[in-house]
Scaffold this motif. Structure first.
Motif, PDB file in Angstrom:
ATOM      1  N   LYS A 255       0.846  -1.190   0.000  1.00 13.80           N
ATOM      2  CA  LYS A 255       0.000   0.000   0.000  1.00 13.80           C
ATOM      3  C   LYS A 255       0.889   1.250   0.000  1.00 13.80           C
ATOM      4  O   LYS A 255       1.934   1.284   0.642  1.00 13.80           O
ATOM      5  CB  LYS A 255      -0.894  -0.022   1.245  1.00 13.80           C
ATOM      6  N   ARG A 256       0.480   2.255  -0.760  1.00 17.01           N
ATOM      7  CA  ARG A 256       1.163   3.548  -0.939  1.00 17.01           C
ATOM      8  C   ARG A 256       2.448   3.449  -1.774  1.00 17.01           C
ATOM      9  O   ARG A 256       3.208   4.405  -1.840  1.00 17.01           O
ATOM     10  CB  ARG A 256       1.467   4.205   0.408  1.00 17.01           C
TER      11      ARG A 256
ATOM     12  N   HIS B  42      -9.376   5.425 -10.534  1.00 16.13           N
ATOM     13  CA  HIS B  42      -9.108   4.215  -9.748  1.00 16.13           C
ATOM     14  C   HIS B  42      -9.298   3.013 -10.665  1.00 16.13           C
ATOM     15  O   HIS B  42     -10.226   2.987 -11.466  1.00 16.13           O
ATOM     16  CB  HIS B  42     -10.096   4.094  -8.591  1.00 16.13           C
TER      17      HIS B  42
ATOM     18  N   THR C  92      -5.792  -2.255  -5.995  1.00 18.06           N
ATOM     19  CA  THR C  92      -6.526  -1.069  -6.380  1.00 18.06           C
ATOM     20  C   THR C  92      -5.483   0.031  -6.508  1.00 18.06           C
ATOM     21  O   THR C  92      -4.709   0.284  -5.575  1.00 18.06           O
ATOM     22  CB  THR C  92      -7.579  -0.686  -5.324  1.00 18.06           C
TER      23      THR C  92
ATOM     24  N   THR D  57      -0.428   4.987  -7.679  1.00 16.53           N
ATOM     25  CA  THR D  57      -0.103   4.612  -6.312  1.00 16.53           C
ATOM     26  C   THR D  57      -1.025   3.480  -5.890  1.00 16.53           C
ATOM     27  O   THR D  57      -2.240   3.547  -6.118  1.00 16.53           O
ATOM     28  CB  THR D  57      -0.301   5.813  -5.357  1.00 16.53           C
TER      29      THR D  57
ATOM     30  N   ILE E 207      -4.567   4.078  -7.782  1.00 21.17           N
ATOM     31  CA  ILE E 207      -5.014   5.408  -8.183  1.00 21.17           C
ATOM     32  C   ILE E 207      -3.991   5.925  -9.183  1.00 21.17           C
ATOM     33  O   ILE E 207      -2.813   6.075  -8.858  1.00 21.17           O
ATOM     34  CB  ILE E 207      -5.084   6.371  -6.988  1.00 21.17           C
TER      35      ILE E 207
ATOM     36  N   GLU F  26      -3.406   1.726  -3.719  1.00 18.92           N
ATOM     37  CA  GLU F  26      -4.304   2.139  -2.635  1.00 18.92           C
ATOM     38  C   GLU F  26      -4.652   0.963  -1.741  1.00 18.92           C
ATOM     39  O   GLU F  26      -4.827   1.118  -0.542  1.00 18.92           O
ATOM     40  CB  GLU F  26      -5.581   2.741  -3.214  1.00 18.92           C
TER      41      GLU F  26
END
Length: 106
Positions: A57-58, A94, A86, A71, A88, A73
């Protein structure tokens, strides 16, 4: 030991050697044993082929099909075929993607 005629897959041969088979009237137990053996071997091969997540994540990624930066998510591990993410994108959209479509940005 029963007589083997023609081609029989190895997992069936092992099962036949372990289970007494009455050649004049096969029993329901023998059929259940075969299907149980097949499902066990399939689940073992499926668990070995499940991929581990490559992205966190991130984390910054490049989506190869969209040709855009993004990025991560969320990381989803509920799919038996492997993880998906997922993402972005830099334009704000998305989307969900498999790790085959993503590349790490150093």
């Amino acid at each position: 030991m029963p007589k083997r005629v023609g081609y029989v897959p190895t997992e069936y041969i092992k099962l036949v050697d372990l289970v007494h088979v009455n050649s004049s009237s096969p029993t329901q137990t023998n059929t259940a044993s075969v299907s149980q053996s097949q499902s066990q071997s399939q689940s073992q091969s499926n668990s070995a082929s499940v991929l581990q997540p490559l992205f966190k994540k991130r984390e910054k990624v490049y989506h190869q099909r969209k040709q855009m930066l993004g990025t991560v998510e969320a990381v989803h591990t509920d799919d038996p075929e492997g993880p998906y993410y997922t993402v972005i994108l830099e334009n704000g959209n998305h989307l969900q993607a498999t790790q085959n479509n993503l590349q790490k940005i150093s």
